[in-house]
Design a protein around this motif. Structure first.
Motif, PDB file in Angstrom:
ATOM      1  N   GLY A 164       0.892  -1.240   0.025  1.00  0.00           N
ATOM      2  CA  GLY A 164      -0.074  -0.031   0.082  1.00  0.00           C
ATOM      3  C   GLY A 164       0.924   1.246  -0.023  1.00  0.00           C
ATOM      4  N   GLN A 165       0.350   2.292   0.688  1.00  0.00           N
ATOM      5  CA  GLN A 165       0.964   3.541   0.478  1.00  0.00           C
ATOM      6  C   GLN A 165       1.929   3.930   1.759  1.00  0.00           C
ATOM      7  N   LYS A 166       3.210   4.646   1.464  1.00  0.00           N
ATOM      8  CA  LYS A 166       3.932   5.067   2.681  1.00  0.00           C
ATOM      9  C   LYS A 166       4.566   3.515   3.235  1.00  0.00           C
ATOM     10  N   PHE A 195       0.567   2.153   6.555  1.00  0.00           N
ATOM     11  CA  PHE A 195      -0.412   2.688   7.383  1.00  0.00           C
ATOM     12  C   PHE A 195      -0.006   4.239   7.958  1.00  0.00           C
ATOM     13  N   PHE A 196      -1.005   5.029   7.998  1.00  0.00           N
ATOM     14  CA  PHE A 196      -0.722   6.480   8.375  1.00  0.00           C
ATOM     15  C   PHE A 196      -0.786   6.220   9.861  1.00  0.00           C
ATOM     16  N   LEU A 197       0.109   5.931  10.600  1.00  0.00           N
ATOM     17  CA  LEU A 197       0.128   6.123  12.070  1.00  0.00           C
ATOM     18  C   LEU A 197       0.112   7.604  12.730  1.00  0.00           C
ATOM     19  N   LEU A 212     -13.927  10.769   3.979  1.00  0.00           N
ATOM     20  CA  LEU A 212     -13.200  11.096   2.826  1.00  0.00           C
ATOM     21  C   LEU A 212     -11.523  11.023   2.820  1.00  0.00           C
ATOM     22  N   PHE A 213     -11.272  10.417   1.510  1.00  0.00           N
ATOM     23  CA  PHE A 213      -9.824  10.041   1.646  1.00  0.00           C
ATOM     24  C   PHE A 213      -9.241   9.031   2.774  1.00  0.00           C
ATOM     25  N   SER A 214     -10.374   7.950   2.733  1.00  0.00           N
ATOM     26  CA  SER A 214     -10.164   7.148   3.985  1.00  0.00           C
ATOM     27  C   SER A 214      -8.928   6.209   4.264  1.00  0.00           C
ATOM     28  N   TYR A 215      -8.186   5.977   2.911  1.00  0.00           N
ATOM     29  CA  TYR A 215      -7.079   4.793   2.870  1.00  0.00           C
ATOM     30  C   TYR A 215      -7.807   3.637   3.298  1.00  0.00           C
ATOM     31  N   THR A 216      -7.155   2.925   4.570  1.00  0.00           N
ATOM     32  CA  THR A 216      -7.610   1.760   4.746  1.00  0.00           C
ATOM     33  C   THR A 216      -8.675   1.775   5.828  1.00  0.00           C
ATOM     34  N   GLY A 217      -9.199   3.056   6.154  1.00  0.00           N
ATOM     35  CA  GLY A 217     -10.436   3.067   7.227  1.00  0.00           C
ATOM     36  C   GLY A 217     -10.058   3.415   8.652  1.00  0.00           C
ATOM     37  N   ASN A 218      -8.832   3.990   8.716  1.00  0.00           N
ATOM     38  CA  ASN A 218      -8.348   4.654  10.057  1.00  0.00           C
ATOM     39  C   ASN A 218      -9.485   5.378  10.684  1.00  0.00           C
ATOM     40  N   PHE A 219      -9.898   6.460  10.157  1.00  0.00           N
ATOM     41  CA  PHE A 219     -10.879   7.380  10.659  1.00  0.00           C
ATOM     42  C   PHE A 219     -12.222   6.533  10.953  1.00  0.00           C
ATOM     43  N   VAL A 258     -14.606   6.648   1.406  1.00  0.00           N
ATOM     44  CA  VAL A 258     -14.506   7.160  -0.106  1.00  0.00           C
ATOM     45  C   VAL A 258     -12.934   7.320  -0.417  1.00  0.00           C
ATOM     46  N   ASP A 259     -12.353   6.642  -1.074  1.00  0.00           N
ATOM     47  CA  ASP A 259     -10.843   6.666  -1.586  1.00  0.00           C
ATOM     48  C   ASP A 259     -10.893   6.395  -2.989  1.00  0.00           C
ATOM     49  N   VAL A 260      -9.839   7.072  -3.669  1.00  0.00           N
ATOM     50  CA  VAL A 260      -9.762   6.816  -5.031  1.00  0.00           C
ATOM     51  C   VAL A 260      -8.984   5.473  -5.323  1.00  0.00           C
ATOM     52  N   SER A 261      -8.428   4.777  -4.467  1.00  0.00           N
ATOM     53  CA  SER A 261      -7.680   3.658  -4.297  1.00  0.00           C
ATOM     54  C   SER A 261      -8.582   2.305  -4.203  1.00  0.00           C
ATOM     55  N   THR A 266     -15.366   3.642  -4.265  1.00  0.00           N
ATOM     56  CA  THR A 266     -14.186   4.107  -4.869  1.00  0.00           C
ATOM     57  C   THR A 266     -14.493   5.362  -5.705  1.00  0.00           C
ATOM     58  N   ALA A 267     -14.104   6.334  -5.593  1.00  0.00           N
ATOM     59  CA  ALA A 267     -14.295   7.684  -6.027  1.00  0.00           C
ATOM     60  C   ALA A 267     -13.064   8.658  -5.609  1.00  0.00           C
ATOM     61  N   ASN A 268     -12.983   9.818  -6.786  1.00  0.00           N
ATOM     62  CA  ASN A 268     -12.410  10.872  -6.508  1.00  0.00           C
ATOM     63  C   ASN A 268     -13.509  11.702  -5.514  1.00  0.00           C
ATOM     64  N   ALA A 269     -12.824  12.188  -4.368  1.00  0.00           N
ATOM     65  CA  ALA A 269     -13.517  12.814  -3.260  1.00  0.00           C
ATOM     66  C   ALA A 269     -14.165  13.969  -3.804  1.00  0.00           C
ATOM     67  N   PHE A 270     -13.104  14.946  -4.752  1.00  0.00           N
ATOM     68  CA  PHE A 270     -13.707  15.946  -5.030  1.00  0.00           C
ATOM     69  C   PHE A 270     -15.010  16.013  -5.802  1.00  0.00           C
ATOM     70  N   ILE A 312     -12.050  14.823   6.574  1.00  0.00           N
ATOM     71  CA  ILE A 312     -11.382  15.151   5.114  1.00  0.00           C
ATOM     72  C   ILE A 312     -10.032  15.019   5.431  1.00  0.00           C
ATOM     73  N   ASP A 313      -9.342  14.081   4.865  1.00  0.00           N
ATOM     74  CA  ASP A 313      -7.863  13.873   5.136  1.00  0.00           C
ATOM     75  C   ASP A 313      -7.000  13.612   3.965  1.00  0.00           C
ATOM     76  N   PRO A 314      -6.892  14.654   3.004  1.00  0.00           N
ATOM     77  CA  PRO A 314      -6.418  14.588   1.577  1.00  0.00           C
ATOM     78  C   PRO A 314      -4.663  14.238   1.579  1.00  0.00           C
ATOM     79  N   PRO A 315      -4.453  13.931   0.687  1.00  0.00           N
ATOM     80  CA  PRO A 315      -2.823  13.581   0.523  1.00  0.00           C
ATOM     81  C   PRO A 315      -2.395  15.044   0.487  1.00  0.00           C
ATOM     82  N   ALA A 316      -0.819  15.058   0.778  1.00  0.00           N
ATOM     83  CA  ALA A 316      -0.116  16.480   0.517  1.00  0.00           C
ATOM     84  C   ALA A 316      -0.630  17.112  -0.666  1.00  0.00           C
TER      85      ALA A 316
HETATM   86  C1  LIG Z   1      -3.253  10.957   3.788  1.00  0.00           C
HETATM   87  S1  LIG Z   1      -4.029   9.592   3.101  1.00  0.00           S
HETATM   88  C2  LIG Z   1      -5.479   9.374   4.161  1.00  0.00           C
HETATM   89  C3  LIG Z   1      -5.087   8.456   5.420  1.00  0.00           C
HETATM   90  C4  LIG Z   1      -6.220   8.080   6.102  1.00  0.00           C
HETATM   91  N1  LIG Z   1      -7.012   9.195   6.498  1.00  0.00           N
HETATM   92  C5  LIG Z   1      -5.787   7.196   7.546  1.00  0.00           C
HETATM   93  O1  LIG Z   1      -5.675   8.166   8.644  1.00  0.00           O
HETATM   94  O2  LIG Z   1      -5.177   6.104   7.123  1.00  0.00           O
HETATM   95  C6  LIG Z   1      -4.802  10.138   1.546  1.00  0.00           C
HETATM   96  C7  LIG Z   1      -5.728   9.079   0.847  1.00  0.00           C
HETATM   97  O3  LIG Z   1      -6.160   9.981  -0.076  1.00  0.00           O
HETATM   98  C8  LIG Z   1      -6.387   8.910  -1.255  1.00  0.00           C
HETATM   99  N2  LIG Z   1      -6.688   9.904  -2.472  1.00  0.00           N
HETATM  100  C9  LIG Z   1      -5.708  10.711  -3.192  1.00  0.00           C
HETATM  101  N3  LIG Z   1      -6.258  11.433  -4.036  1.00  0.00           N
HETATM  102  C10 LIG Z   1      -7.637  11.154  -3.799  1.00  0.00           C
HETATM  103  C11 LIG Z   1      -8.868  11.804  -4.504  1.00  0.00           C
HETATM  104  N4  LIG Z   1      -8.802  12.810  -5.209  1.00  0.00           N
HETATM  105  N5  LIG Z   1     -10.044  11.270  -4.335  1.00  0.00           N
HETATM  106  C12 LIG Z   1     -10.174  10.355  -3.011  1.00  0.00           C
HETATM  107  N6  LIG Z   1      -9.103   9.798  -2.594  1.00  0.00           N
HETATM  108  C13 LIG Z   1      -7.747  10.200  -2.943  1.00  0.00           C
HETATM  109  C14 LIG Z   1      -5.186   8.128  -1.426  1.00  0.00           C
HETATM  110  O4  LIG Z   1      -5.180   7.096  -2.132  1.00  0.00           O
HETATM  111  C15 LIG Z   1      -5.041   8.104   0.262  1.00  0.00           C
HETATM  112  O5  LIG Z   1      -5.603   6.775   0.527  1.00  0.00           O
END
Ligand SMILES: C[S@@+](CC[C@H](N)C(=O)[O-])C[C@H]1O[C@@H](n2cnc3c(N)ncnc32)[C@H](O)[C@@H]1O
Length: 391
Positions: A192-194, A197-199, A220-227, A242-245, A269-273, A289-293
């Motif tokens: 997965g990413q990083k 898991f996002f500790l 939104l931007f849930s990754y593997t559902g932490n929140f 909701v996550d794009v991945s 599975t969707a683009n959160a925007f 709401i927890d988008p990537p950088a």
């Molecule tokens: C910072 S991580 C979220 C971490 C998560 N909240 C957690 O605590 O584990 C950002 C997530 O946004 C997803 N992502 C990136 N661009 C996206 C988009 N446009 N729409 C939905 N998800 C997106 C990535 O796949 C990633 O899972």
């Protein structure tokens, strides 16, 4: 040992403990092999520290120590035990922790996360990579892990002259590593990413959990559902993730099953925007709401702020009075003030008020160091949202 001499007016940043020395801060330097150690001296000949060199990076030297000591297994062992001791309090109700957070632990370029009996490591710079054997041996000696997975990835790797690596470098383990965070069962995804898991959201998610009883949550931007799973643990009725991945959501679904909560979850599975633009969220009690950088350099700051405003505006507009917005930013180059201003603008545009119920940040396993401003990146706020007339 090669040596480098700094310019006459040494930058306060360096003397105050920042480990980076840029190319234009060096008066003269023998030309060491990239990745090798150099001793750094002031113009007048005083020892500053010992670090590793890379001619391909504008950060020419990253200091590993300010003392005249060998960089060997013992050096790394001491650093790891010191870092681990400072984090032990996080292991109550959890068996996962970031043991090393690069510069913030005096080990530029190195990340080590512990997930139950496994470690996931990232060697992000050429210099730290040259010590990989010493690092792995020290980690094995101290933590006796069942397996160590290397997950070196990210854009900076190729600039450092390194290749992406994803493999077990000690022992073996599963693709999805089970662990417990705040009493909740999770899987760290080695594919997965990083680090899987996002500790860093551990305390923010726990706080939201305590505020989510009975609610319907959208993560939104849930990754593997932490929140989402923290909210369900806190008594939320249902969660939509909701996550794009697709892979992130597949693992999220396994995480939900592990805890017996799958029937309370919906995975989209969707683009959160697009999702926020096209659907109605007014039935939710909590929006996360927890988008990537969103920006890596100052030139893209304005775009990032527009992005945060758009996301938060749509969420605020749809939340009914008294409901919660949990919003986050991991964009390091944005200050907390700049980011919060974009959210305040969103409140104004939607003619609503937000009361800050909680201001979070980084947990102590992702420490912020006063003189190394790059170590601060995570911002988190929980607002209770009201219409102006309902306040
Ligand atoms: C910072 S991580 C979220 C971490 C998560 N909240 C957690 O605590 O584990 C950002 C997530 O946004 C997803 N992502 C990136 N661009 C996206 C988009 N446009 N729409 C939905 N998800 C997106 C990535 O796949 C990633 O899972």
């Amino acid at each position: 040992m090669n040596s480098a001499v700094l310019k006459r007016n040494i930058k306060k940043r360096i003397s105050m403990g920042h480990p980076w020395i840029y190319d234009n801060e060096i008066e003269r330097c023998e030309t060491p092999i990239d990745g090798s150690l150099v001793d750094v001296f002031t113009f007048s000949g005083q020892f500053v520290g010992r670090g590793y060199y890379n001619s391909n990076s504008i950060i020419r030297i990253r200091l590993l120590t300010r003392k005249n000591v060998s960089i060997d297994r013992e050096f790394f062992k001491e650093k790891f035990s010191k870092a681990y001791r400072s984090r032990e309090s996080l292991l109550r109700n959890s068996n996962a922790v970031r043991i090393v957070f690069g510069e913030a632990d005096g080990l530029p370029g190195l990340i080590v996360d512990k997930f139950s009996d496994y470690l996931v490591v990232q060697f992000n710079t050429l210099g730290i990579n040259t010590f990989r054997d010493e690092i792995v041996e020290s980690l094995v000696k101290l933590f006796n892990p069942t397996g160590i997975f290397e997950k070196s990835e990210g854009l900076a790797l190729s600039k450092e002259g390194l290749e992406r690596k994803e493999e077990w470098i000690h022992g073996k383990g599963p693709e999805l590593i089970p662990f417990v965070l705040n009493g909740i069962k999770f899987l760290a995804d080695t594919k997965g990413q990083k680090t899987g898991f996002f500790l860093d959201q551990r305390e923010n998610a726990l706080r939201l959990s305590s505020m989510s009883g009975g609610g319907r949550v959208i993560d939104l931007f849930s990754y593997t559902g932490n929140f989402a799973l923290h909210c369900l643990a806190g008594g939320a009725r249902a969660a939509t993730l909701v996550d794009v991945s697709q892979r992130a959501l597949d693992v999220a679904s396994e995480n939900a099953s592990l805890n017996g909560w799958k029937d309370r979850c919906t995975f989209i599975t969707a683009n959160a925007f697009d999702f926020l633009r096209e659907s109605d969220q007014s039935s939710f009690d909590i929006i996360v709401i927890d988008p990537p950088a969103m920006a890596k350099s100052s030139s893209s700051k304005a775009n990032a702020l527009r992005g945060y405003k758009e996301l938060n505006l749509r969420a605020i507009k749809s939340l009914r009075s008294g409901r919660l917005l949990a919003t986050s930013s991991c964009t390091q180059i944005l200050s907390e003030e700049e980011w919060q201003r974009s959210i305040n603008d969103a409140f104004q545009d939607s003619k609503k008020l937000g009361i800050v119920s909680f201001r979070g940040g980084q947990p102590s396993d992702h420490p912020e160091v006063s003189s190394i401003y790059e170590t601060k990146y995570l911002k988190f706020l929980i607002y209770r949202v009201f219409g102006i007339n309902e306040f």
